[in-house]
Design a protein around this motif. Structure first.
Motif, PDB file in Angstrom:
ATOM      1  N   ALA A  68      16.898  -7.140  -0.447  1.00  0.00           N
ATOM      2  CA  ALA A  68      15.812  -8.548  -0.352  1.00  0.00           C
ATOM      3  C   ALA A  68      14.464  -7.794  -0.630  1.00  0.00           C
ATOM      4  O   ALA A  68      13.701  -8.655  -1.163  1.00  0.00           O
ATOM      5  CB  ALA A  68      16.051  -8.677   1.128  1.00  0.00           C
ATOM      6  N   THR A  69      14.241  -6.571  -0.347  1.00  0.00           N
ATOM      7  CA  THR A  69      12.678  -6.134  -0.764  1.00  0.00           C
ATOM      8  C   THR A  69      12.496  -6.003  -2.119  1.00  0.00           C
ATOM      9  O   THR A  69      11.691  -6.585  -2.572  1.00  0.00           O
ATOM     10  CB  THR A  69      12.718  -4.664  -0.079  1.00  0.00           C
ATOM     11  OG1 THR A  69      12.706  -4.986   1.463  1.00  0.00           O
ATOM     12  CG2 THR A  69      11.133  -4.181  -0.439  1.00  0.00           C
ATOM     13  N   ILE A 102      18.503   2.688 -10.484  1.00  0.00           N
ATOM     14  CA  ILE A 102      17.559   3.256 -11.230  1.00  0.00           C
ATOM     15  C   ILE A 102      16.436   3.902 -10.127  1.00  0.00           C
ATOM     16  O   ILE A 102      16.232   5.218 -10.166  1.00  0.00           O
ATOM     17  CB  ILE A 102      16.753   2.635 -12.341  1.00  0.00           C
ATOM     18  CG1 ILE A 102      17.543   2.102 -13.563  1.00  0.00           C
ATOM     19  CG2 ILE A 102      15.616   3.170 -12.769  1.00  0.00           C
ATOM     20  CD1 ILE A 102      17.277   0.936 -14.360  1.00  0.00           C
ATOM     21  N   SER A 103      16.055   3.118  -9.204  1.00  0.00           N
ATOM     22  CA  SER A 103      14.925   3.391  -8.228  1.00  0.00           C
ATOM     23  C   SER A 103      15.429   4.509  -7.485  1.00  0.00           C
ATOM     24  O   SER A 103      15.042   5.416  -6.733  1.00  0.00           O
ATOM     25  CB  SER A 103      14.439   2.302  -7.398  1.00  0.00           C
ATOM     26  OG  SER A 103      13.901   1.455  -8.404  1.00  0.00           O
ATOM     27  N   ASP A 104      17.083   4.478  -6.946  1.00  0.00           N
ATOM     28  CA  ASP A 104      17.484   5.337  -6.043  1.00  0.00           C
ATOM     29  C   ASP A 104      17.944   6.312  -6.839  1.00  0.00           C
ATOM     30  O   ASP A 104      18.601   7.427  -6.240  1.00  0.00           O
ATOM     31  CB  ASP A 104      18.676   4.553  -5.070  1.00  0.00           C
ATOM     32  CG  ASP A 104      18.221   3.447  -4.288  1.00  0.00           C
ATOM     33  OD1 ASP A 104      16.877   3.374  -4.292  1.00  0.00           O
ATOM     34  OD2 ASP A 104      18.752   2.659  -4.029  1.00  0.00           O
ATOM     35  N   GLU A 105      17.727   6.739  -8.034  1.00  0.00           N
ATOM     36  CA  GLU A 105      18.168   8.169  -8.717  1.00  0.00           C
ATOM     37  C   GLU A 105      17.502   9.580  -8.063  1.00  0.00           C
ATOM     38  O   GLU A 105      18.082  10.403  -7.863  1.00  0.00           O
ATOM     39  CB  GLU A 105      17.988   8.033 -10.106  1.00  0.00           C
ATOM     40  CG  GLU A 105      18.416   9.173 -10.913  1.00  0.00           C
ATOM     41  CD  GLU A 105      18.146   8.936 -12.453  1.00  0.00           C
ATOM     42  OE1 GLU A 105      18.637   9.785 -13.196  1.00  0.00           O
ATOM     43  OE2 GLU A 105      17.082   8.502 -12.805  1.00  0.00           O
ATOM     44  N   SER A 106      16.277   9.400  -7.624  1.00  0.00           N
ATOM     45  CA  SER A 106      15.665  10.571  -6.930  1.00  0.00           C
ATOM     46  C   SER A 106      14.367   9.808  -6.111  1.00  0.00           C
ATOM     47  O   SER A 106      13.787   8.846  -6.626  1.00  0.00           O
ATOM     48  CB  SER A 106      15.010  11.249  -8.091  1.00  0.00           C
ATOM     49  OG  SER A 106      14.163  12.372  -7.449  1.00  0.00           O
ATOM     50  N   TRP A 128       7.655   5.378  -4.731  1.00  0.00           N
ATOM     51  CA  TRP A 128       7.536   4.222  -3.641  1.00  0.00           C
ATOM     52  C   TRP A 128       8.628   3.436  -3.390  1.00  0.00           C
ATOM     53  O   TRP A 128       9.036   2.711  -2.686  1.00  0.00           O
ATOM     54  CB  TRP A 128       6.169   3.623  -3.777  1.00  0.00           C
ATOM     55  CG  TRP A 128       5.153   4.492  -3.619  1.00  0.00           C
ATOM     56  CD1 TRP A 128       5.148   5.639  -2.880  1.00  0.00           C
ATOM     57  CD2 TRP A 128       3.649   4.241  -4.130  1.00  0.00           C
ATOM     58  NE1 TRP A 128       3.798   6.082  -3.033  1.00  0.00           N
ATOM     59  CE2 TRP A 128       2.845   5.068  -3.672  1.00  0.00           C
ATOM     60  CE3 TRP A 128       3.312   3.183  -4.706  1.00  0.00           C
ATOM     61  CZ2 TRP A 128       1.530   5.405  -4.004  1.00  0.00           C
ATOM     62  CZ3 TRP A 128       1.873   3.493  -5.202  1.00  0.00           C
ATOM     63  CH2 TRP A 128       1.201   4.616  -4.873  1.00  0.00           C
ATOM     64  N   HIS A 129       9.471   3.192  -4.563  1.00  0.00           N
ATOM     65  CA  HIS A 129      10.506   2.309  -4.880  1.00  0.00           C
ATOM     66  C   HIS A 129      11.839   2.592  -4.179  1.00  0.00           C
ATOM     67  O   HIS A 129      12.852   2.042  -4.388  1.00  0.00           O
ATOM     68  CB  HIS A 129      10.561   1.495  -6.037  1.00  0.00           C
ATOM     69  CG  HIS A 129       9.452   0.639  -6.569  1.00  0.00           C
ATOM     70  ND1 HIS A 129       9.060  -0.090  -5.696  1.00  0.00           N
ATOM     71  CD2 HIS A 129       8.460   1.135  -7.487  1.00  0.00           C
ATOM     72  CE1 HIS A 129       7.774  -0.525  -6.370  1.00  0.00           C
ATOM     73  NE2 HIS A 129       7.447   0.181  -7.370  1.00  0.00           N
ATOM     74  N   TYR A 130      11.881   4.369  -3.994  1.00  0.00           N
ATOM     75  CA  TYR A 130      13.110   4.600  -3.610  1.00  0.00           C
ATOM     76  C   TYR A 130      13.902   4.280  -2.244  1.00  0.00           C
ATOM     77  O   TYR A 130      12.964   4.026  -1.236  1.00  0.00           O
ATOM     78  CB  TYR A 130      12.905   6.268  -3.666  1.00  0.00           C
ATOM     79  CG  TYR A 130      14.353   6.984  -3.165  1.00  0.00           C
ATOM     80  CD1 TYR A 130      15.234   7.270  -4.079  1.00  0.00           C
ATOM     81  CD2 TYR A 130      14.400   7.342  -1.891  1.00  0.00           C
ATOM     82  CE1 TYR A 130      16.303   8.279  -3.717  1.00  0.00           C
ATOM     83  CE2 TYR A 130      15.421   8.222  -1.253  1.00  0.00           C
ATOM     84  CZ  TYR A 130      16.426   8.421  -2.219  1.00  0.00           C
ATOM     85  OH  TYR A 130      17.613   9.151  -1.757  1.00  0.00           O
ATOM     86  N   VAL A 158       1.010  -1.052  -0.092  1.00  0.00           N
ATOM     87  CA  VAL A 158      -0.141  -0.033   0.047  1.00  0.00           C
ATOM     88  C   VAL A 158       0.778   1.263  -0.001  1.00  0.00           C
ATOM     89  O   VAL A 158       1.467   1.178   0.946  1.00  0.00           O
ATOM     90  CB  VAL A 158      -1.022  -0.095   1.325  1.00  0.00           C
ATOM     91  CG1 VAL A 158      -1.920   1.331   1.325  1.00  0.00           C
ATOM     92  CG2 VAL A 158      -1.784  -1.336   1.126  1.00  0.00           C
ATOM     93  N   ASN A 159       0.862   1.918  -1.096  1.00  0.00           N
ATOM     94  CA  ASN A 159       1.687   3.417  -1.234  1.00  0.00           C
ATOM     95  C   ASN A 159       3.417   2.844  -1.008  1.00  0.00           C
ATOM     96  O   ASN A 159       4.063   3.572  -0.447  1.00  0.00           O
ATOM     97  CB  ASN A 159       1.307   4.219  -0.321  1.00  0.00           C
ATOM     98  CG  ASN A 159      -0.058   4.910  -0.633  1.00  0.00           C
ATOM     99  OD1 ASN A 159      -0.550   4.719  -1.611  1.00  0.00           O
ATOM    100  ND2 ASN A 159      -0.645   5.446   0.302  1.00  0.00           N
ATOM    101  N   GLY A 160       3.507   1.577  -1.410  1.00  0.00           N
ATOM    102  CA  GLY A 160       4.834   1.242  -1.501  1.00  0.00           C
ATOM    103  C   GLY A 160       5.300   0.637  -0.102  1.00  0.00           C
ATOM    104  O   GLY A 160       6.711   0.200   0.071  1.00  0.00           O
TER     105      GLY A 160
END
Length: 328
Positions: free
Chosen positions: A176-177, A156-160, A169-171, A24-26
């Motif tokens: 493992a997640t 890619i997810s941690d770019e911003s 939400w994926h930042y 839910v919302n990441g």
């Protein structure tokens, strides 16, 4: 709620009462759930409780249970939701069930050949974007879902923390997640990676079914937006569908709620997606559910509001996220 779902049978019903962990919302959260006919039915809502088959869009269509059987099973449970809802699976658009229905929509590319898609189905701008990605050295290939690929997703997810004006939400998620969340349905999935030299600058996950394939994720680095990475990934996805003889490539909804125009809808339209309307059924299981259906309360507030009211609210949200990001 506990980390591990606890199930038990209703004393007068074969339906198992349990909880199920969803995003839910990441963030992962345990929600009330029922098990019937071999599927998990998650229950959401406060005053009006609505049940639906978990991940029905991603399960194999041929293995989904007859919804009439599910309804009959749910009616035997005291803890049943007020409404049960399900959507007919694309490309089957002709109503098949005698329940109350509204129309939902799916974004779909009818696939015949990659060349037909490239020459006839997409806009001139998208065609240029596909060629631009090639000229700028972007290559796309199918990848094993291994540590290297997962690390590429994380980069890619941690770019911003902000994407498309909203919180991403994926930042910041750990290995493992990301492995658990992105690796679902891996036995039926193709994982595409877009590369600039050795650097992974984009990825696309597509899940296969008999008649369709569905895009679960398509994300690329904002740093390389001039490389038109998403166009390159989508082009390869269409090519794979044509090679397998799959007739439709799906990508969630074409229109979300009453927002008939958005940047995502425009991207889909420019790249050959069309709107496919599919029946969405609502079955009342309690008196409260029957009343909610008559009053039109089965739809969320955001789906009932016109776009002229939601656009200013979304604009305020985007500005708030932008200020939050600038302050970090």
């Amino acid at each position: 709620m506990t980390n591990q779902p606890v199930s038990f049978l209703d004393p007068v019903s074969p339906v198992a009462i349990t909880t199920h962990r969803i995003s839910v919302n990441g963030r992962m959260r345990d929600v009330p759930a029922l098990r019937a006919e071999g599927v998990v039915i998650t229950v959401k809502g406060g005053f009006i409780r609505v049940g639906q088959i978990f991940d029905a869009f991603w399960l194999e269509a041929a293995k989904l249970p007859d919804p009439r059987r599910v309804v009959e099973q749910l009616k035997t449970v005291d803890a049943r939701p007020d409404l049960f809802t399900f959507t007919q699976r694309a490309p089957d658009t002709t109503p098949k069930f005698d329940f109350h229905l509204d129309w939902d929509n799916i974004a779909a590319i009818p696939v015949s050949s990659h060349d037909h898609w490239l020459q006839k189905q997409i806009s001139a701008a998208s065609r240029r974007n596909v060629r631009t990605s090639e000229k700028k050295g972007v290559t796309v290939r199918s990848c094993p879902f291994d540590e290297h690929y997962i690390r590429g997703i994380m980069a890619i997810s941690d770019e911003s923390p902000i994407r498309a004006g909203r919180q991403y939400w994926h930042y910041g998620k750990d290995f493992a997640t990301v492995d658990a969340e992105q690796g679902t349905y891996r036995e039926r999935s193709t994982f595409l990676g877009a590369y600039l030299g050795d650097e992974q600058i984009g990825y696309l996950k597509m899940v296969w079914d008999t008649q369709t394939a569905a895009i679960m994720q398509i994300v690329s680095k904002m740093e390389h937006r001039d490389k038109r990475t998403n166009n390159a990934l989508l082009s390869e996805a269409v090519k794979l569908c044509a090679e397998r003889g799959v007739g439709h490539l799906l990508y969630e909804r074409f229109v979300y709620g009453n927002k008939v125009d958005s940047s995502l809808t425009r991207f889909k339209r420019e790249n050959g997606f069309v709107r496919m309307d599919v029946p969405c059924y609502y079955v009342p299981l309690t008196n409260k559910g029957r009343l909610a259906l008559r009053l039109g309360l089965h739809k969320s507030v955001k789906d009932r509001l016109p776009q002229r009211m939601t656009d200013p609210l979304l604009d305020l949200r985007d500005k708030w996220y932008a200020r939050q990001s600038a302050g970090k």
